[in-house]
Design an enzyme around this catalytic site. Structure first.
Site, PDB file in Angstrom:
ATOM      1  N   MET A   1      36.891  39.429  45.863  1.00 26.76           N
ATOM      2  CA  MET A   1      35.794  39.491  44.946  1.00 26.76           C
ATOM      3  C   MET A   1      34.662  38.744  45.613  1.00 26.76           C
ATOM      4  SD  MET A   1      33.972  38.231  42.173  1.00 26.76           S
ATOM      5  CE  MET A   1      34.286  36.537  42.301  1.00 26.76           C
ATOM      6  N   PRO A   2      33.517  39.155  45.746  1.00 33.20           N
ATOM      7  CA  PRO A   2      32.780  40.211  45.054  1.00 33.20           C
ATOM      8  C   PRO A   2      33.164  41.632  45.504  1.00 33.20           C
ATOM      9  CG  PRO A   2      31.291  38.612  46.095  1.00 33.20           C
ATOM     10  CD  PRO A   2      32.655  38.315  46.554  1.00 33.20           C
ATOM     11  N   LEU A   3      32.825  42.563  44.658  1.00 35.53           N
ATOM     12  CA  LEU A   3      33.003  43.983  44.943  1.00 35.53           C
ATOM     13  C   LEU A   3      31.659  44.550  45.366  1.00 35.53           C
ATOM     14  CD1 LEU A   3      34.437  46.743  44.805  1.00 35.53           C
ATOM     15  CD2 LEU A   3      33.927  46.764  42.359  1.00 35.53           C
TER      16      LEU A   3
END
Length: 129
Positions: free
Chosen positions: A1-3
């Site tokens: 994460m982040p995407l």
């Protein structure tokens, strides 16, 4: 994460796509201080007629190399976001010859409870992350 979700006009080679994704990951590592293997990237390619990316009245020129990037992430500080915008443009220009005028970014924030990395658990909630 982040995407990271990239929307691009189709026509790049696999090597060009790898360079783009690697450049974005380097910017993410530096700006958001995420772990090296915290890498979630999806590329969507579109016919040129299926993407309209204008300039919100800012007179920013766009080409067929335009990159629209949507980042879904936990909340980040303003300074981190500004660093990411700058570093991303620097990395893409150096590694991919993509002009900063062809880079559009939208950051969407969510919270820890909005993530599961598999196994049917929310790892931020269970303490695994």
């Amino acid at each position: 994460m982040p995407l990271l979700r990239f929307d691009l006009i189709q026509g790049r080679t696999d090597e060009e796509l790898k360079a783009l994704l690697d450049a974005a990951h380097r910017a993410m590592l530096e700006a958001f201080q995420v772990p090296v293997r915290d890498r979630y990237q999806i590329v969507h390619e579109h016919k040129a007629s299926r993407m309209i990316v204008e300039d919100t009245g800012l007179d920013i020129p766009r080409t067929d190399k335009v990159v629209f990037l949507q980042v879904t992430s936990r909340p980040r500080k303003r300074e981190q976001k500004e660093a990411f915008y700058r570093l991303l443009c620097e990395e893409l220009e150096q590694s991919c010859s993509i002009a900063p005028s062809d880079v559009v970014v939208s950051i969407v924030e969510n919270s820890d409870e909005d993530w599961s990395f598999g196994l049917g658990r929310g790892q931020f909630l269970t303490g695994e992350l």
